[in-house]
Design a protein around this motif. Sequence first.
Motif, PDB file in Angstrom:
ATOM      1  N   LEU A 107      15.763  85.371  58.678  1.00  0.00           N
ATOM      2  CA  LEU A 107      15.733  84.476  59.727  1.00  0.00           C
ATOM      3  C   LEU A 107      14.579  83.421  60.219  1.00  0.00           C
ATOM      4  O   LEU A 107      14.547  82.598  61.064  1.00  0.00           O
ATOM      5  N   SER A 113      11.746  78.392  61.326  1.00  0.00           N
ATOM      6  CA  SER A 113      12.839  78.443  62.340  1.00  0.00           C
ATOM      7  C   SER A 113      12.242  79.195  63.659  1.00  0.00           C
ATOM      8  O   SER A 113      12.512  79.037  64.823  1.00  0.00           O
ATOM      9  N   GLY A 157      21.039  84.284  69.380  1.00  0.00           N
ATOM     10  CA  GLY A 157      20.948  82.588  68.921  1.00  0.00           C
ATOM     11  C   GLY A 157      21.010  81.952  70.194  1.00  0.00           C
ATOM     12  O   GLY A 157      21.541  80.671  70.188  1.00  0.00           O
ATOM     13  N   TRP A 227      31.709  84.204  67.101  1.00  0.00           N
ATOM     14  CA  TRP A 227      31.203  84.302  65.878  1.00  0.00           C
ATOM     15  C   TRP A 227      32.170  83.741  64.934  1.00  0.00           C
ATOM     16  O   TRP A 227      33.436  84.236  65.176  1.00  0.00           O
ATOM     17  N   GLN A 231      30.744  80.752  58.468  1.00  0.00           N
ATOM     18  CA  GLN A 231      29.297  80.039  58.721  1.00  0.00           C
ATOM     19  C   GLN A 231      28.347  80.771  58.274  1.00  0.00           C
ATOM     20  O   GLN A 231      28.634  82.237  58.685  1.00  0.00           O
ATOM     21  N   ARG A 234      23.586  82.624  62.208  1.00  0.00           N
ATOM     22  CA  ARG A 234      22.453  82.025  62.911  1.00  0.00           C
ATOM     23  C   ARG A 234      21.323  83.063  63.407  1.00  0.00           C
ATOM     24  O   ARG A 234      20.336  82.615  64.189  1.00  0.00           O
ATOM     25  N   ASP A 235      21.905  84.293  63.335  1.00  0.00           N
ATOM     26  CA  ASP A 235      20.859  85.334  64.155  1.00  0.00           C
ATOM     27  C   ASP A 235      21.152  86.716  63.777  1.00  0.00           C
ATOM     28  O   ASP A 235      21.978  86.825  62.986  1.00  0.00           O
ATOM     29  N   GLU A 238      24.911  88.209  63.982  1.00  0.00           N
ATOM     30  CA  GLU A 238      25.702  87.595  62.964  1.00  0.00           C
ATOM     31  C   GLU A 238      25.676  88.300  61.617  1.00  0.00           C
ATOM     32  O   GLU A 238      26.430  88.316  60.931  1.00  0.00           O
TER      33      GLU A 238
END
Length: 485
Positions: A107, A113, A157, A227, A231, A234-235, A238
């Motif tokens: 991440l 990020s 996120g 969630w 996809q 994102r964090d 997830e």
Amino acid sequence: MHRRQCWTTRYPPGPLPLPGLGNLLHVDFQNTPYCFDQLRRRFGDVFSLQLAWTPVVVLNGLAAVREAMVTRGEDTADRPPVPITQILGFGPRSQAERFSVSTLRNLGLGKKSLEQWVTEEAACLCAAFANHSGRPFRPNGLLDKAVSNVIASLTYGRRFEYDDPRLLRLLDLAQEGLKEETGFLREVLNAVPVLLRIPGVASKVLRSQKAFLTQLDELLTEHRMTWDPAQPPRDLTEAFLAEMEKAKGNPESSFNDENLRIVVADLFSAGMVTTSTTLAWGLLLMILHPDVQLQGPREEGYRRGPVNFAGTPGALSRVQQEIDDVIGQVRRPEMGDQARMPYTTAVIHEVQRFGDIVPLGVTHMTSRDIEVQGFHIPKGTTLFTNLSSVLKDEAVWEKPFRFHPEHFLDAQGHFVKPEAFLPFSAGRRACLGEPLARMELFLFFTCLLQRFSFSVPAGQPRPSHHGVFAFLVTPSPYELCAVPR
């Protein structure tokens, strides 16, 4: 038990245990670091205690701590069972821990990020400081909120506004939970777990920690609703949920609801309070040592303000001077700046050493018989690493009980890190969040000192530099003024 070995000459010495209680009455759990320091003076760097039926060995000084945690790291990586936390649903956690580390890396621990999250949060923190318009205030609450938001970004996120009631409740419960981490009753229940069967005892001792977990569970449930498995994650939550999907039908997998809860709770409880407490120490030490904060040294014969160091051998620019030289007043600090900021880096390290906020580290347990400093330590012994004894070791540090950034600088003013700098412990089970903590400390600290000059409020006495022990060592409550530069 280990009764037979205790009487061999090679078992570490210690105070004589009382029947049934062992040494429970010999230890002051309200001020354990001081108590261990006194016992070390009597019994040496490696001494033993018997806490009811639990054999304990306390390791002091760099040589003993390194030998146990690094040289014998394979044999000391286990954690002792803590009956009281098992009630909270915290079982063995190594797989969950390993997953968190690799996911945090993916991440962006050390990538862009995560750094952006921290930098943006630092801007929000500066805005909140600016709202006080130079009037006196206590910084701790705002620091807690900023650091929590970094963890919330990682796990959920998202960030919370500083007046969000859920964030405020989470912080209150985390602080109360920390107080529950210390005390005589807790140690007795861990040492004599049969007492936990008495109705109501566990919920009384763990009231805040249980409420804290409930609050985290609510946020997890809410996050699950948004969630989308299709996809990319994102964090951390997830990423974990995606692994749970893959592991469906495999009862052996450690990817389950219980471990997700542990990972998130660990990040919040371990990552939040430690970093914000270190920052609170940092700002306190800046107002107590304006010569470190202000532009230029404040010694006899020097004028205040920026100083021309040409022809002044070994003189070191101070933090704000270095920030102005390397970053300037406009651009936001980045991790890439750190390599060119030896003095600021030294100050942050010295804040960690002097603040010494986790004086006893986290407990370990031997997975086989080992030898440390010539003493025999049997399998199944709980180990305490007295990190204070390393961070304040008079044989290593020039001024162990003073705030002295030069501990981390060589004669040329380059940053150096002595081997005895172990605030995150050492070896295989050193602190997981160390890279994140280092990033937060550098970015928050430089952002704040780039924007503000800090001082003791006019008419107020100088705050104390002595900490208050309650599992963590926090600064005594203090106020400061943050005046925009």
